[in-house]
Design a protein around this motif. Sequence first.
Motif, PDB file in Angstrom:
ATOM      1  N   ARG A  62       0.848  -1.181   0.000  1.00 52.06           N
ATOM      2  CA  ARG A  62       0.000   0.000   0.000  1.00 52.06           C
ATOM      3  C   ARG A  62       0.889   1.239   0.000  1.00 52.06           C
ATOM      4  O   ARG A  62       1.937   1.260   0.632  1.00 52.06           O
ATOM      5  CB  ARG A  62      -0.850  -0.052   1.262  1.00 52.06           C
ATOM      6  N   TYR A  98       0.872   8.222   0.620  1.00 52.86           N
ATOM      7  CA  TYR A  98      -0.388   8.760   0.093  1.00 52.86           C
ATOM      8  C   TYR A  98      -1.502   8.608   1.131  1.00 52.86           C
ATOM      9  O   TYR A  98      -2.216   9.569   1.430  1.00 52.86           O
ATOM     10  CB  TYR A  98      -0.786   8.061  -1.209  1.00 52.86           C
ATOM     11  N   TYR A  99      -1.650   7.400   1.671  1.00 51.24           N
ATOM     12  CA  TYR A  99      -2.754   7.152   2.595  1.00 51.24           C
ATOM     13  C   TYR A  99      -2.618   7.944   3.896  1.00 51.24           C
ATOM     14  O   TYR A  99      -3.621   8.390   4.450  1.00 51.24           O
ATOM     15  CB  TYR A  99      -2.913   5.657   2.871  1.00 51.24           C
ATOM     16  N   ALA A 138      -3.715  11.441   2.920  1.00 46.15           N
ATOM     17  CA  ALA A 138      -5.153  11.441   2.619  1.00 46.15           C
ATOM     18  C   ALA A 138      -5.983  11.332   3.901  1.00 46.15           C
ATOM     19  O   ALA A 138      -7.014  12.001   4.039  1.00 46.15           O
ATOM     20  CB  ALA A 138      -5.486  10.297   1.662  1.00 46.15           C
ATOM     21  N   ALA A 195      -0.004  10.211  -5.016  1.00 45.15           N
ATOM     22  CA  ALA A 195      -0.788   9.081  -5.510  1.00 45.15           C
ATOM     23  C   ALA A 195      -0.065   8.372  -6.655  1.00 45.15           C
ATOM     24  O   ALA A 195       0.504   9.008  -7.537  1.00 45.15           O
ATOM     25  CB  ALA A 195      -2.155   9.555  -5.978  1.00 45.15           C
ATOM     26  N   ARG A 202      -1.813   5.744  -8.275  1.00 46.44           N
ATOM     27  CA  ARG A 202      -2.913   5.377  -9.167  1.00 46.44           C
ATOM     28  C   ARG A 202      -3.640   6.632  -9.640  1.00 46.44           C
ATOM     29  O   ARG A 202      -3.958   7.510  -8.828  1.00 46.44           O
ATOM     30  CB  ARG A 202      -3.901   4.473  -8.446  1.00 46.44           C
ATOM     31  N   ASN A 227      -6.751   7.558  -7.609  1.00 48.39           N
ATOM     32  CA  ASN A 227      -6.497   8.202  -6.315  1.00 48.39           C
ATOM     33  C   ASN A 227      -6.117   9.661  -6.505  1.00 48.39           C
ATOM     34  O   ASN A 227      -6.529  10.525  -5.726  1.00 48.39           O
ATOM     35  CB  ASN A 227      -5.415   7.455  -5.546  1.00 48.39           C
ATOM     36  N   TRP A 286      -9.280  11.552  -7.279  1.00 48.17           N
ATOM     37  CA  TRP A 286     -10.098  11.685  -6.070  1.00 48.17           C
ATOM     38  C   TRP A 286      -9.546  12.806  -5.186  1.00 48.17           C
ATOM     39  O   TRP A 286     -10.286  13.665  -4.712  1.00 48.17           O
ATOM     40  CB  TRP A 286     -10.132  10.370  -5.292  1.00 48.17           C
ATOM     41  N   ALA A 287      -8.242  12.806  -4.972  1.00 49.12           N
ATOM     42  CA  ALA A 287      -7.619  13.812  -4.116  1.00 49.12           C
ATOM     43  C   ALA A 287      -7.803  15.214  -4.713  1.00 49.12           C
ATOM     44  O   ALA A 287      -8.086  16.168  -3.985  1.00 49.12           O
ATOM     45  CB  ALA A 287      -6.137  13.488  -3.930  1.00 49.12           C
TER      46      ALA A 287
END
Length: 71
Positions: free
Chosen positions: A8, A12-13, A16, A42, A44, A47, A50-51
């Motif tokens: 993962r 990024y996560y 986010a 990100a 992907r 992602n 989305w951000a």
Amino acid sequence: MNQRKTDRNQRYYAVAEAAAFAERCEKFDQAGKLWLRAMKLALRPMNAQWAEHRSQCCMSALRNGWSYIRD
């Protein structure tokens, strides 16, 4: 399978999640900036999109003086 592909994207996560928390606290300026940082981190395209979208929503909320309705 390549371990790197299954890992993962922790950076990024982490950003986010911080952005989402700031957004829930109605700190839209901070959240918008964090979402832009997440967009750059990100891997992907989905992602990143989305951000970017969340950042735009936060900037709209800030510009229009929106807030969440609480019971």
